[in-house]
Design an enzyme around this catalytic site. Sequence first.
Site, PDB file in Angstrom:
ATOM      1  N   ASP A  17       0.830  -1.214   0.000  1.00 58.16           N
ATOM      2  CA  ASP A  17       0.000   0.000   0.000  1.00 58.16           C
ATOM      3  C   ASP A  17       0.862   1.262   0.000  1.00 58.16           C
ATOM      4  O   ASP A  17       1.970   1.269   0.528  1.00 58.16           O
ATOM      5  CB  ASP A  17      -0.929  -0.029   1.226  1.00 58.16           C
ATOM      6  N   HIS A  34       2.692   3.343  -8.988  1.00 59.90           N
ATOM      7  CA  HIS A  34       2.511   1.907  -9.248  1.00 59.90           C
ATOM      8  C   HIS A  34       3.706   1.342 -10.012  1.00 59.90           C
ATOM      9  O   HIS A  34       4.151   0.237  -9.758  1.00 59.90           O
ATOM     10  CB  HIS A  34       1.221   1.663 -10.037  1.00 59.90           C
ATOM     11  N   LEU A 128      10.444 -20.952  -3.926  1.00 56.22           N
ATOM     12  CA  LEU A 128       9.421 -20.041  -3.402  1.00 56.22           C
ATOM     13  C   LEU A 128       8.120 -20.126  -4.218  1.00 56.22           C
ATOM     14  O   LEU A 128       8.157 -20.159  -5.447  1.00 56.22           O
ATOM     15  CB  LEU A 128       9.956 -18.604  -3.470  1.00 56.22           C
TER      16      LEU A 128
END
Length: 241
Positions: A17, A34, A128
């Site tokens: 955020d 972004h 991962l």
Amino acid sequence: MSPRTKQLPRHVAIIMDGNGRWAQMRHLPRTLGHREGVLRVKEIVQAASEIGIEVVTLFAFSTENWSRPALEVSTLMRLLQVYLGREISALSRRNIKVRFIGRRDQLPRSVIRTIERAEEKTKGNTGLTLVLAVNYGSRQEILDGVRAMMSDCARGALAPGEVTEKTFGSYLYTAGLPDPDLLIRTSGEQRISNFMLWQLSYAELYFPEKYWPDFRKQDFLEAIEVYGKRCRRFGGIGKKA
Ligand code: IPE
Ligand code: IPE
Ligand code: MG
């Protein structure tokens, strides 16, 4: 195993955020925030993979984010596609498995195709697991799970008495993944915003002030360090001092 390694979270979930505020502070359009945020995605995914975390879930786009201006929504979709298009080979080389959670049907066709390609290309990887939450909303996820479970009950494949926490978990988008041990939300906001409501039941919460585009590898390692010092009791009384 050293005590340090013992305390490593298996699953770290991140609400990325603050991209918009990061840009606005610099008098830039939100979309540039972004773009900068994508660079941090690469950095943090690499760091997590290096230190041996099993699963990282990134909240990239919520079911509520459709209410943003059309230009911002289309930029977010494009960035997701460009990130995956460019990174998929590198992710695959690093043995990373990519998985998506969220409702796919409302996404642009091209995004769905990219998502499917990424999952297909990395499905055999064993390092991962990178979970990208796109058009994800936890209440919707729970409702989708309840609907699927009820239809299994209706056709006699499942009896209501057989529904345990484990059974229910297997109907969620996150089926097969361990629950997050640590939730990080950047930007100083301290709320869950419809993210993994079921799965976060016992997660440790960590709310750094930095906006996501400022959240670097060092900040991530610090979060892991803080987690390592937390005492998780799960309703018990914890280890003896
Ligand atoms: C997070 O940053 C990215 C997404 C929600 C897609 P925001 O865009 O929410 O940034 P702020 O919270 O407005 O600063
Ligand atoms: C949550 O952030 C969603 C993502 C990070 C993708 P928002 O910025 O959309 O959440 P609210 O509106 O501040 O709760
Ligand atoms: Mg926000």
